[in-house]
Design a protein around this motif. Sequence first.
Motif, PDB file in Angstrom:
ATOM      1  N   THR A 318      23.259  10.666  15.435  1.00 58.74           N
ATOM      2  CA  THR A 318      21.944  10.884  14.812  1.00 58.74           C
ATOM      3  C   THR A 318      22.022  11.049  13.302  1.00 58.74           C
ATOM      4  O   THR A 318      20.984  11.218  12.649  1.00 58.74           O
ATOM      5  CB  THR A 318      21.276  12.132  15.418  1.00 58.74           C
ATOM      6  N   VAL A 326      14.221   8.831  15.780  1.00 59.85           N
ATOM      7  CA  VAL A 326      13.982   9.291  17.145  1.00 59.85           C
ATOM      8  C   VAL A 326      13.374   8.181  18.008  1.00 59.85           C
ATOM      9  O   VAL A 326      13.618   8.128  19.222  1.00 59.85           O
ATOM     10  CB  VAL A 326      13.100  10.548  17.153  1.00 59.85           C
ATOM     11  N   GLN A 330      14.665   7.172  21.658  1.00 59.70           N
ATOM     12  CA  GLN A 330      13.772   7.168  22.812  1.00 59.70           C
ATOM     13  C   GLN A 330      13.752   5.795  23.477  1.00 59.70           C
ATOM     14  O   GLN A 330      13.712   5.683  24.709  1.00 59.70           O
ATOM     15  CB  GLN A 330      12.370   7.582  22.382  1.00 59.70           C
ATOM     16  N   ASP A 480      19.517  20.527  14.946  1.00 58.97           N
ATOM     17  CA  ASP A 480      18.134  21.002  14.907  1.00 58.97           C
ATOM     18  C   ASP A 480      18.198  22.522  14.884  1.00 58.97           C
ATOM     19  O   ASP A 480      18.445  23.150  15.916  1.00 58.97           O
ATOM     20  CB  ASP A 480      17.366  20.505  16.130  1.00 58.97           C
ATOM     21  N   GLU A 509      12.675  19.817  25.524  1.00 59.77           N
ATOM     22  CA  GLU A 509      12.573  19.680  24.069  1.00 59.77           C
ATOM     23  C   GLU A 509      13.720  18.840  23.506  1.00 59.77           C
ATOM     24  O   GLU A 509      13.511  18.018  22.602  1.00 59.77           O
ATOM     25  CB  GLU A 509      12.544  21.062  23.417  1.00 59.77           C
ATOM     26  N   GLU A 512      13.102  15.176  24.431  1.00 60.14           N
ATOM     27  CA  GLU A 512      12.072  14.565  23.588  1.00 60.14           C
ATOM     28  C   GLU A 512      12.671  14.064  22.275  1.00 60.14           C
ATOM     29  O   GLU A 512      12.214  13.057  21.721  1.00 60.14           O
ATOM     30  CB  GLU A 512      10.954  15.575  23.325  1.00 60.14           C
ATOM     31  N   GLN A 513      13.719  14.756  21.793  1.00 57.97           N
ATOM     32  CA  GLN A 513      14.411  14.300  20.590  1.00 57.97           C
ATOM     33  C   GLN A 513      15.470  13.235  20.906  1.00 57.97           C
ATOM     34  O   GLN A 513      15.889  12.492  20.020  1.00 57.97           O
ATOM     35  CB  GLN A 513      15.065  15.486  19.885  1.00 57.97           C
TER      36      GLN A 513
END
Length: 553
Positions: A318, A326, A330, A480, A509, A512-513
Amino acid sequence: MGLRKAFLIVAACALAALGLSACGGGGSSSSDSSTTGSGGQEGGTLLGAYSSFPDYLDPALSHTLEGWTATYDTYIPLLTYDHASGQAGGKVIPGLATALPKVSDGGKTYELTLRKGLKYSNGEPVVASDFTHSLERAFILNSGGSPFYEGIVGAAQFMKTKKGGIPGVETDDKSGRITIHLENPDGSFESELALPYVALLPSNTPNKDLTAEPPPATGPYVISSVKVGSKWEYERNPQWATNNEKLLPQLPSGHVDQIKIQVLRNPQTLVNYVESGKLDWMGTEVPPDRYQDVKSKYEGSQFRVEPTFSNYFFWMNTTQAPFDDVKVRQAVNYAIDPAALERIYSGRLEGGQQILPPGMPGYQKLDLYPHDMKKAKELIAEANPSDKEIVVWTDNEQPSDDAGAYYQGVLEELGFKVELKVLSPDNYFTVITNSSTPELDTGWANWFLEYPSPNGFFQPLLAEESIAPTNGTNLPRFADPALSKKIAELGEEPVGPEQEAAYAQLDKEFMEQAPLAPYGTSTASTFVSSDINLENVVFSPSFGQDLASFEFK
């Protein structure tokens, strides 16, 4: 990792829900071997093989299942895990310490006492200050396990400077007392003390990788010789029968006198040799194209399916394009088809797309990314990544090589130009956890339970503190602060219903990232020759097959 009774009950329930319960003759026992009470025989040489060499044979450094199997009966921490299959194997028990720690100061102080009279395999006495050295050594070597102990007072600073000591650890060699002070309560600390990273070693143990010359041991076996890349052997620890055995009655003494492990690169050969009796045990999984045949022929007599807490996934770096977006990450999750990977794994894999595996406290099935290539391509079009040249990493062991090739095809269908780099599993994780390795874009990996807690997945795989120059276990290099803070806060608490709900939300959560593209959890297996008493082979949920449990019929 259970520090408190409430947590241990939760962990035990989770394990229960999973059901965790030499020449010619493959090293058959010698003719003068005595018969055990279970009908088996004492003595003999166990011949085993893997298709790859462990990442390390140094307890401070290894974080693969193969390495942990090697250290379980050799290097004993202050606390350890019960040598049992199923839920009992997830229970923390005293190791070199006399008892579980006395916890005070609101969960921030742990007091233990070392058993008196213990000796290393070279005859040196085991002393309390050896714990301090072993802990500091893990930090100096940038062990992948060192973040577990960063909460000790002064440890975070020591991890940066590698000097000045760790003031949060106090020891007294005369009394054997060891006191550990934490910055904050840690609901997992007992379990973390039971991991091999901080198994006690002599204070003069060099601060370097000792895979080629493993340090002296405290357990029933000692690694007596190593030829890196091809073989290693164990002998009975000469200090065990004369000294340590009576001081550590809670640990098994083992049945065989010698264990010889070799590396045979072709897993088909391993299967053939176990079937013919040239090998007593294969540590590598039965390859997919032989799995169903072996299972149907030998299940119950020589073969057993072993449930695991595991996560198989593709990681995405990342910190750089294209996976710093993101939407791209995804898109990859939408493009991955767990059902296709189930077929690659020939029935060993249960598909899933989240961090926590089924049966783990906090698991709630997520369906954020149902397979949808059309949706994936739309997200790629929206992201319009500037860098469309990607390197995918995997190893050449089945079926991870096939999984890597499948992933390459998925990314190519998304419009990327993809190079597949396939490494030997001997050094695969060493390479991909080294931040100086060029072109670390994305690749295959898996993670097996280190201790029975959801924190055992989130902290090593996704917490900021697990990003390291070498041996870092946060493969996506995902940082994060808000989510890392939640990991830390949940880690301070014993796991109950409230924490389980919080972990389920945390799973959502993170997904979702999408720093990872998980695709399922896998079973393991035990496959032995007809000379081995399969019924008595222990499969630890954290350490795999317990070498001390193998015995000849």
